[in-house]
Design an enzyme around this catalytic site. Structure first.
Site, PDB file in Angstrom:
ATOM      1  N   TYR A  24       0.817  -1.199   0.000  1.00 38.65           N
ATOM      2  CA  TYR A  24       0.000   0.000   0.000  1.00 38.65           C
ATOM      3  C   TYR A  24       0.862   1.265   0.000  1.00 38.65           C
ATOM      4  CZ  TYR A  24      -3.458  -3.422   1.679  1.00 38.65           C
ATOM      5  OH  TYR A  24      -4.267  -4.527   1.833  1.00 38.65           O
TER       6      TYR A  24
ATOM      7  N   VAL B 228     -19.077  -5.110   2.343  1.00 36.76           N
ATOM      8  CA  VAL B 228     -20.154  -4.304   1.728  1.00 36.76           C
ATOM      9  C   VAL B 228     -20.027  -4.298   0.204  1.00 36.76           C
ATOM     10  CG1 VAL B 228     -20.449  -2.858   3.768  1.00 36.76           C
ATOM     11  CG2 VAL B 228     -18.890  -2.112   1.956  1.00 36.76           C
TER      12      VAL B 228
ATOM     13  N   GLY C 255     -19.495  -1.108  -1.579  1.00 36.52           N
ATOM     14  CA  GLY C 255     -20.616  -0.183  -1.479  1.00 36.52           C
ATOM     15  C   GLY C 255     -21.843  -0.611  -2.253  1.00 36.52           C
TER      16      GLY C 255
ATOM     17  N   LEU D  15     -23.733  -3.083  -1.778  1.00 33.75           N
ATOM     18  CA  LEU D  15     -24.795  -3.535  -0.881  1.00 33.75           C
ATOM     19  C   LEU D  15     -25.390  -2.381  -0.071  1.00 33.75           C
ATOM     20  CD1 LEU D  15     -23.194  -6.843   0.435  1.00 33.75           C
ATOM     21  CD2 LEU D  15     -25.244  -6.643  -0.989  1.00 33.75           C
TER      22      LEU D  15
ATOM     23  N   LYS E 228     -24.335   2.253  -3.704  1.00 31.12           N
ATOM     24  CA  LYS E 228     -23.768   2.489  -5.029  1.00 31.12           C
ATOM     25  C   LYS E 228     -24.715   2.000  -6.125  1.00 31.12           C
ATOM     26  CE  LYS E 228     -18.816   2.934  -4.425  1.00 31.12           C
ATOM     27  NZ  LYS E 228     -17.485   2.459  -4.870  1.00 31.12           N
TER      28      LYS E 228
END
Length: 298
Positions: free
Chosen positions: A51, A200, A203, A205, A208
């Site tokens: 990352y 999720v 998003g 769920l 979005k």
């Protein structure tokens, strides 16, 4: 906060983990956000050397240094950045892992990593060599436990057969039920803890616009989000319902939630105070989204 032991380790980790990948450079509130998470009872923080080319580890290490003896710190290895910064290559070799850990330790400002995870894996890897590296690091005291981050059945089976992994991190949500086919039960029987991410579904769920996702059509995604709203009663938001779904299986130790704002932190924390899904709600959600089979890497 609720806690659960991770696999056969002595690590008691919070049922909500903090996924640090979402923390971005230049956010002056990062240190405060991580401190608030600790104060709320979250003790599991997950990052990776991949990352931001290590900057994420640096940021997390600096912010959490005052709480080091209160937290469980996890990071990952296996993706090696090219010297020109153009991308990264997969490298699970022993020599690379033994060198990479020292860089992660320096960035994290600690002398040990609680959970060191292989950040992927293929069946073509020399798994024995990778496992040897992790075992050496355990003997040296640089890591306490190790695991893998993978959803590939053949990779998971290899490590179950050959290593002493403590955990497997995998994507799991109502829209990605692939782990339910076999892996969750296998890991539970093997005494290996499961860390889930993507609860999720990016998003989808929550709020979005529906799009095709994995083998699901946008229409199925739309129905899944609608069903998640249907079961979100008694003050339970669809965010909490989505996380609750992933926590239902006994194999799952913690949901590692990507958090970058105070609002997201509060939404994730509210899961613990929210009522769990009952069996009828859980089965209703499953009836809306078909179980898909992981086609490759069997």
């Amino acid at each position: 906060m609720q806690y659960k032991r991770l696999g056969h380790s002595d690590l008691e980790i919070s049922r909500i983990g903090f996924g640090c990948m979402s923390l971005k450079a230049g956010n002056a509130d990062t240190q405060q956000l991580l401190q608030q998470a600790v104060e709320a009872g979250i003790n599991f923080f997950d990052t990776a050397d991949l990352y931001e080319k290590g900057l994420n580890e640096e940021r997390v290490g600096e912010a959490l240094r005052p709480f080091r003896n209160m937290i469980i710190l996890a990071t990952k290895v296996g993706n090696q950045w090219r010297e020109d910064g153009s991308g990264w290559d997969w490298n699970p070799r022993k020599e690379y892992i033994l060198a990479a850990v020292d860089k992660s330790l320096a960035r994290l400002k600690t002398d040990y990593i609680d959970l060191y995870q292989l950040h992927g894996g293929t069946i073509e890897d020399r798994a024995d060599e990778t496992i040897e590296a992790f075992e050496i690091l355990k003997d040296q005291g640089k890591i306490r436990y190790y695991g893998i981050s993978s959803i590939r059945p053949n990779v998971i089976r290899t490590y179950l057969q050959k290593s002493h992994i403590t955990s497997v991190m995998m994507q799991y949500s109502l829209l990605d039920r692939r782990p339910e086919e076999e892996m969750l039960n296998l890991l539970k029987e093997s005494g290996v803890g499961v860390l889930v991410r993507g609860t999720v579904a990016g998003g989808l769920l929550i709020d979005k616009e529906p799009v095709n996702y994995l083998q699901h059509s946008a229409e199925t995604v739309k129905k899944a989000a609608a069903a998640m709203r249907e079961v979100s009663t008694n003050g339970r938001h669809p965010v909490q319902s989505s996380i609750c779904y992933a926590l239902m299986h006994q194999a799952v130790t913690s949901a590692v939630v990507g958090i970058r704002t105070r609002e997201q932190l509060e939404e994730a924390l509210a899961t613990i105070e929210s009522p769990s899904l009952n069996e009828d709600e859980f089965r209703h959600l499953q009836s809306v989204v078909p179980l898909i089979r992981y086609q490759e890497h069997r």
